[in-house]
Design an enzyme around this catalytic site. Structure first.
Site, PDB file in Angstrom:
ATOM      1  N   HIS A 256       0.533  -1.147  -0.007  1.00  0.00           N
ATOM      2  CA  HIS A 256      -0.475   0.014   0.012  1.00  0.00           C
ATOM      3  C   HIS A 256       1.273   0.649   0.112  1.00  0.00           C
ATOM      4  O   HIS A 256       2.223   1.314   0.188  1.00  0.00           O
ATOM      5  CB  HIS A 256      -0.777   0.002   1.339  1.00  0.00           C
ATOM      6  CG  HIS A 256      -1.978   0.799   1.515  1.00  0.00           C
ATOM      7  ND1 HIS A 256      -1.668   1.720   1.166  1.00  0.00           N
ATOM      8  CD2 HIS A 256      -3.434   0.856   0.780  1.00  0.00           C
ATOM      9  CE1 HIS A 256      -3.354   2.909   0.857  1.00  0.00           C
ATOM     10  NE2 HIS A 256      -3.699   2.267   0.600  1.00  0.00           N
ATOM     11  N   GLU A 313      -7.621  -5.103  -0.322  1.00  0.00           N
ATOM     12  CA  GLU A 313      -8.503  -6.335  -1.154  1.00  0.00           C
ATOM     13  C   GLU A 313      -8.028  -7.513  -0.797  1.00  0.00           C
ATOM     14  O   GLU A 313      -9.440  -8.067  -1.497  1.00  0.00           O
ATOM     15  CB  GLU A 313      -7.600  -5.729  -2.638  1.00  0.00           C
ATOM     16  CG  GLU A 313      -7.421  -4.556  -3.211  1.00  0.00           C
ATOM     17  CD  GLU A 313      -8.740  -4.200  -3.539  1.00  0.00           C
ATOM     18  OE1 GLU A 313     -10.110  -3.935  -2.991  1.00  0.00           O
ATOM     19  OE2 GLU A 313      -8.837  -3.047  -4.659  1.00  0.00           O
TER      20      GLU A 313
HETATM   21  N1  ACO Z   1       4.268  -7.944  -4.625  1.00  0.00           N
HETATM   22  C1  ACO Z   1       5.351  -7.619  -5.275  1.00  0.00           C
HETATM   23  N2  ACO Z   1       6.333  -6.258  -4.962  1.00  0.00           N
HETATM   24  C2  ACO Z   1       5.451  -5.552  -4.390  1.00  0.00           C
HETATM   25  C3  ACO Z   1       3.865  -5.411  -3.975  1.00  0.00           C
HETATM   26  C4  ACO Z   1       3.278  -6.458  -4.460  1.00  0.00           C
HETATM   27  N3  ACO Z   1       1.691  -6.311  -3.796  1.00  0.00           N
HETATM   28  N4  ACO Z   1       3.748  -4.529  -3.920  1.00  0.00           N
HETATM   29  C5  ACO Z   1       4.639  -3.690  -4.012  1.00  0.00           C
HETATM   30  N5  ACO Z   1       5.718  -3.873  -4.640  1.00  0.00           N
HETATM   31  C6  ACO Z   1       7.131  -3.752  -5.147  1.00  0.00           C
HETATM   32  C7  ACO Z   1       7.776  -3.390  -6.015  1.00  0.00           C
HETATM   33  O1  ACO Z   1       8.132  -3.800  -6.920  1.00  0.00           O
HETATM   34  C8  ACO Z   1       8.650  -2.169  -6.029  1.00  0.00           C
HETATM   35  O2  ACO Z   1      10.221  -2.841  -6.276  1.00  0.00           O
HETATM   36  P1  ACO Z   1      11.099  -2.305  -7.023  1.00  0.00           P
HETATM   37  O3  ACO Z   1      11.673  -0.992  -5.714  1.00  0.00           O
HETATM   38  O4  ACO Z   1      11.586  -3.109  -6.562  1.00  0.00           O
HETATM   39  O5  ACO Z   1      10.436  -1.470  -7.961  1.00  0.00           O
HETATM   40  C9  ACO Z   1       8.217  -1.903  -3.690  1.00  0.00           C
HETATM   41  O6  ACO Z   1       7.618  -3.051  -3.799  1.00  0.00           O
HETATM   42  C10 ACO Z   1       7.720  -0.119  -4.272  1.00  0.00           C
HETATM   43  O7  ACO Z   1       6.917  -0.345  -4.742  1.00  0.00           O
HETATM   44  P2  ACO Z   1       5.699   0.983  -5.273  1.00  0.00           P
HETATM   45  O8  ACO Z   1       5.366   0.179  -6.668  1.00  0.00           O
HETATM   46  O9  ACO Z   1       6.650   1.949  -5.560  1.00  0.00           O
HETATM   47  O10 ACO Z   1       4.669   1.072  -4.044  1.00  0.00           O
HETATM   48  P3  ACO Z   1       3.336   2.198  -4.275  1.00  0.00           P
HETATM   49  O11 ACO Z   1       3.188   2.371  -2.924  1.00  0.00           O
HETATM   50  O12 ACO Z   1       3.298   2.700  -5.696  1.00  0.00           O
HETATM   51  O13 ACO Z   1       2.271   1.200  -4.595  1.00  0.00           O
HETATM   52  C11 ACO Z   1       0.751  -0.105  -4.606  1.00  0.00           C
HETATM   53  C12 ACO Z   1       0.826   1.030  -3.572  1.00  0.00           C
HETATM   54  C13 ACO Z   1      -0.111   0.233  -6.142  1.00  0.00           C
HETATM   55  C14 ACO Z   1      -0.986  -1.156  -3.649  1.00  0.00           C
HETATM   56  C15 ACO Z   1       1.706  -1.852  -4.554  1.00  0.00           C
HETATM   57  O14 ACO Z   1       1.863  -2.290  -3.435  1.00  0.00           O
HETATM   58  C16 ACO Z   1       1.304  -2.712  -5.541  1.00  0.00           C
HETATM   59  O15 ACO Z   1       0.443  -2.836  -7.186  1.00  0.00           O
HETATM   60  N6  ACO Z   1      -0.259  -3.697  -5.269  1.00  0.00           N
HETATM   61  C17 ACO Z   1      -0.581  -5.311  -5.590  1.00  0.00           C
HETATM   62  C18 ACO Z   1      -1.841  -4.293  -5.938  1.00  0.00           C
HETATM   63  C19 ACO Z   1      -3.013  -4.314  -5.225  1.00  0.00           C
HETATM   64  O16 ACO Z   1      -2.729  -4.737  -4.397  1.00  0.00           O
HETATM   65  N7  ACO Z   1      -3.898  -3.295  -5.698  1.00  0.00           N
HETATM   66  C20 ACO Z   1      -4.813  -2.840  -4.417  1.00  0.00           C
HETATM   67  C21 ACO Z   1      -4.619  -1.624  -3.640  1.00  0.00           C
HETATM   68  S1  ACO Z   1      -5.279  -1.104  -2.282  1.00  0.00           S
HETATM   69  C22 ACO Z   1      -6.269  -0.082  -3.375  1.00  0.00           C
HETATM   70  O17 ACO Z   1      -6.266   0.824  -3.956  1.00  0.00           O
HETATM   71  C23 ACO Z   1      -7.695  -0.084  -2.516  1.00  0.00           C
END
Ligand code: ACO
Length: 377
Positions: A256, A313
């Protein structure tokens, strides 16, 4: 004026709100003054909507009148139903159908354009549109909304055409309440941006549906269910999750932008889901819990500094499956709940409006010379 770049607007505060407060470090969520753990399982959806729109709880008489008013707005124009059905016939996504359907909420409007009236219209019509899509995918006619049922119970009725089961209606209501509002998430920001131009609330909700559709926001619970089902069927969650990660995919339902802990909504939804998995269903629930445990462990292995944990989620998928909402309606059902927050944010934005208009830093060229098309190579 600072040219400092805030990609994804991370850490930037652009609005004051009385609607919700997220404490990402401690994993707390307050909605209009109430801890989410207290509000979601106890309130009716109508009470929460009134609370967000009016900033106080309604009296009994006010609540009765509000419920009646909201219920009277459930019907949608035939053309909107036809559009949703066509989208279903063409195999379009449920969120695309909802976006097209809600855009038509102004058809047949019996009032002048008015933010408060439009807000109630939009919230009231969301279940009608979502359910019409689901029934069209099954080759069935839509069901007439019932005015004697609360919002969540009526939604279940619209899905099945049957009298809703009380426990399922309460479970769904708890879900809707849990997701009503959550700070300045992408779809809420979209809605506020749209009304900040003095556009209308229905346009704002339509845009917000589009923003919610993406898998980084509200599009995750369907894939979460796929992942849990696969883990359950194969009986080896760790292998399933490792495969996902090894293929470079993200684990849906984890991570998140704001929370550095488990999302507090996960606990509310997990609690609400439990009772739908007693007896035979308990093995699936245990698989979900094991999938969560393994997911957190694997993400800690790969990203030790990030504290990636379960987001809203994950148990959304488990609870909605439990109450009988089909997978392709998970994201639209999120929109049904979140429309309360979107519309409340629109009203709040309009109380003291300032056009939302950030800047971008230009990184393109400066010295190009125009060439007529016939002279281009
Ligand atoms: N699985 C694997 N790796 C992850 C995940 C995940 N669920 N979440 C973050 N990471 C990793 C990313 O790959 C990234 O790695 P990197 O630096 O090597 O590229 C690092 O953690 C940081 O991730 P960001 O994308 O910069 O973090 P951000 O704050 O933008 O992401 C998000 C938040 C979009 C929710 C992310 O955690 C994600 O994609 N989760 C999976 C999708 C999901 O569950 N979406 C629902 C969100 S809840 C909502 O909106 C209601």
């Amino acid at each position: 004026m600072s040219e400092e770049l805030a990609r994804g607007l991370e850490g930037v505060t652009v609005a004051e709100t009385r609607l919700s407060r997220i404490d990402g470090e401690n994993g707390d969520l307050i909605v209009a003054g109430f801890p989410i753990e207290e509000l979601a399982p106890n309130a009716t959806f109508e009470e929460v909507l009134f609370l967000l729109h009016e900033d106080r709880l309604p009296t009994r008489d006010e609540l009765d009148a509000f419920r009646t008013d909201l219920a009277s707005r459930r019907a949608v124009a035939d053309e909107a139903i036809a559009t949703v059905r066509r989208a279903a016939d063409e195999g379009q996504d449920a969120m695309d159908a909802l976006r097209m359907g809600i855009a038509a909420a102004t058809l047949g409007r019996d009032h002048e354009e008015d933010p408060r009236e439009d807000a109630l219209d939009a919230v009231a019509k969301m279940p009608t549109l979502a359910a019409a899509y689901k029934r069209a995918t099954e080759g069935k006619e839509p069901v007439e909304p019932r005015t004697d049922l609360r919002h969540a119970a009526n939604y279940l009725h619209l899905l099945t055409g049957e009298d809703p089961n009380e426990a399922a209606a309460r479970g769904l209501e708890t879900y809707l309440n849990t997701v009503v509002d959550h700070g300045l998430n992408a779809s809420t920001f979209t809605a506020r941006t749209i009304v900040s131009t003095e556009s209308d609330v229905v346009s704002a909700v339509t845009g917000a549906v589009g923003a919610l559709k993406g898998p980084l926001h509200g599009g995750a619970p369907g894939p979460v269910l796929d992942m849990i089902e696969e883990a359950h069927e194969r009986g080896e969650p760790e292998k399933v999750l490792r495969e996902e990660l090894d293929e470079g995919k993200r684990l849906m339902g984890f991570g998140h932008r704001v929370y550095k802990t488990r999302d507090p909504r996960a606990a509310v939804l997990e609690n609400a889901a439990k009772s739908f998995y007693e007896g035979e269903g308990s093995a699936f629930f245990e698989s979900a819990r094991e999938t969560e445990r393994v997911g957190v462990e694997l993400l800690a292995e790969r990203k030790p500094d990030l504290n990636l944990s379960t987001n809203v989620e994950f148990y959304t998928a488990v609870l909605l499956r439990g109450v009988g909402v089909p997978r392709n309606l998970f994201s639209p059902t999120f929109a049904v709940g979140r429309s309360a927050g979107w519309t409340a944010h629109c009203l709040e934005q309009l109380e003291d409006n300032r056009l939302i208009r950030p800047r971008s830093r230009y990184v393109g060229g400066e010295d190009r010379t125009w060439t007529a098309v016939e002279d281009r190579e």
